[in-house]
Write an enzyme that holds these catalytic residues in place. Structure first.
Site, PDB file in Angstrom:
ATOM      1  CB  SER A  38      64.334 -65.773  62.471  1.00 54.01           C
ATOM      2  OG  SER A  38      64.982 -66.819  61.824  1.00 54.01           O
TER       3      SER A  38
ATOM      4  CG  ASP B 124      71.923 -66.550  77.129  1.00 57.38           C
ATOM      5  OD1 ASP B 124      71.128 -65.775  77.706  1.00 57.38           O
ATOM      6  OD2 ASP B 124      71.608 -67.688  76.742  1.00 57.38           O
TER       7      ASP B 124
ATOM      8  CE  LYS C  15      60.958 -69.068  60.821  1.00 60.04           C
ATOM      9  NZ  LYS C  15      62.260 -69.744  60.776  1.00 60.04           N
TER      10      LYS C  15
END
Length: 415
Positions: free
Chosen positions: A314, A325, A339
């Site tokens: 999560s 990224d 999740k």
């Protein structure tokens, strides 16, 4: 005159529609005739109708689901709660769920302070339908008893978890301090085993931080973040500032077995490390709903390695994905839990609550997290270790992070 005719046509059309519904044998209660129980069902239906991520509502006629729920015998609030749960179950989304007033109050406590129980973060596996451990909370009775991420809870006190909701399962595991709860656990490659856990007060202190030394005597700030509650980003900011003053030249951020928590806490934590760039995109049923950006300056620009495993979920995945990224950190460990759905919590008119999946996350490079997780730059699998062995020589993932940071340091000095 034209307006009058239009009204007449509308009335006729509406009468025909009413006749059609009545011919099907479906009674449409008038707004004034709705009982308290029916109003509660309608309230839940409207919220889901307006906000739910999947506009097909799991490929069903959502209006018919409402009529079906309203046609059930509704003699009291418990009957209404049952009808609501049945209606929501048709969405096949374990995270969209009804919370009775007690469960709703308990969930609010869980994200803010402390709670009583065994200290487990749990989820329903959408593919198997089984109750699964995301992660035990650090230092909790469940962790001390040996419960691990991905363990499946088959029974609680001899009662099968097969037909329990997440909140019913959580309620059964909570109880007075010092009382025992017996869990039947299933684990890959092992026979089912009973584990007895003593309930206790669970402190939700999210951050552990200390200055370490690499074999080359490089000062490395080690920070372990256990969950994203309301205090997480503030506590982490204090820890980084303190480690900077102590001379840390690189960092290891340990997100292993961090089951997540508050979305905003994950975003604020990412901003502590980033100068600029997107942290995360949120996508609702209309498409990209918005993004959260970093605006700098970061608390430190020192090299960073993040430790992740299958208990990283999560908000932890948002943080790890954002820093990976944006090229801010390298990830070491195992592919994360997966999740990637966002729930919003709604308070209902009788003090009960409704959690609804309203959107999903995408990383800055538009990677979908849900059910896929995030793959580390350096994959290191590891057998289960004890809490005392974390960040020691026995911790292979930690050792790999130290090695990566030391190499980076040597390259930087050579350049």
């Amino acid at each position: 005159m034209g307006f009058f005719m239009h009204k007449q046509v509308f009335r006729l059309g509406f009468s025909l529609l009413m006749a059609f519904w009545l011919a099907l044998g479906i009674l449409i209660p008038s707004a004034t005739a709705l009982s308290e129980e029916q109003k509660l069902i309608s309230e839940v239906w409207r919220i889901v109708n307006r906000t739910y991520l999947d506009e097909t509502f799991n490929h069903q006629n959502w209006a018919m689901a409402r009529q079906k729920a309203l046609s059930a015998p509704l003699n009291n609030h418990q009957a209404a709660y049952g009808a609501i749960q049945k209606m929501l179950k048709s969405l096949d989304d374990p995270f969209t769920r009804f919370l009775d007033p007690e469960q709703y109050r308990s969930l609010q406590v869980n994200t803010s302070g402390e709670l009583m129980g065994v200290g487990l973060q749990i989820a329903l596996n959408s593919e198997t339908g089984k109750l699964e451990v995301i992660s035990p909370i650090a230092g909790s009775p469940a962790e001390k008893a040996g419960i691990r991420p991905r363990d499946r809870i088959i029974k609680i006190e001899g009662i099968s978890t097969e037909n329990l909701t997440l909140d019913e399962a959580a309620t059964r595991m909570r109880g007075p301090i010092g009382s025992l709860v017996t869990l039947l656990i299933e684990r890959d490659g092992e026979a089912q085993t009973e584990i007895r856990v003593t309930r206790d007060r669970i402190a939700l202190n999210p951050v552990v931080a200390e200055l370490r030394r690499s074999p080359q005597n490089q000062p490395i700030g080690y920070v372990r973040l256990n969950q994203f509650n309301a205090n997480a980003s503030t506590e982490l900011a204090h820890a980084i500032s303190s480690l900077e003053k102590q001379g840390a030249a690189a960092y290891i951020l340990d997100l292993r077995n961090n089951p997540g928590g508050l979305l905003q806490a994950g975003i604020e934590t990412a901003r502590l490390w980033l100068d600029s760039g997107t942290v995360v995109y949120t996508v609702n049923r209309q498409g990209i709903q918005g993004s959260f950006e970093a605006s700098g300056p970061p608390l430190t620009t020192d090299p960073l390695v993040i430790l992740v495993n299958k208990g990283t979920a999560s908000a932890s995945e948002i943080l790890a994905g954002a820093l990976q990224d944006n090229g801010r950190a390298q990830l070491v460990g195992e592919t994360t839990f997966g999740k990637g759905l966002i729930q919003s919590l709604f308070e209902l008119s009788d003090g009960s609550g409704l959690a609804v999946t309203i959107a999903k996350y995408e990383t800055p490079k538009h990677r979908d997290i849900n059910k896929l997780g995030i793959k580390p730059d350096k994959v290191i699998t590891q057998e289960a270790i004890t809490r005392e062995q974390i960040a020691t020589e026995a911790d292979q993932q930690y050792q790999a992070a130290i090695e990566l940071l030391t190499k980076k340091s040597v390259v930087a000095e050579a350049e």
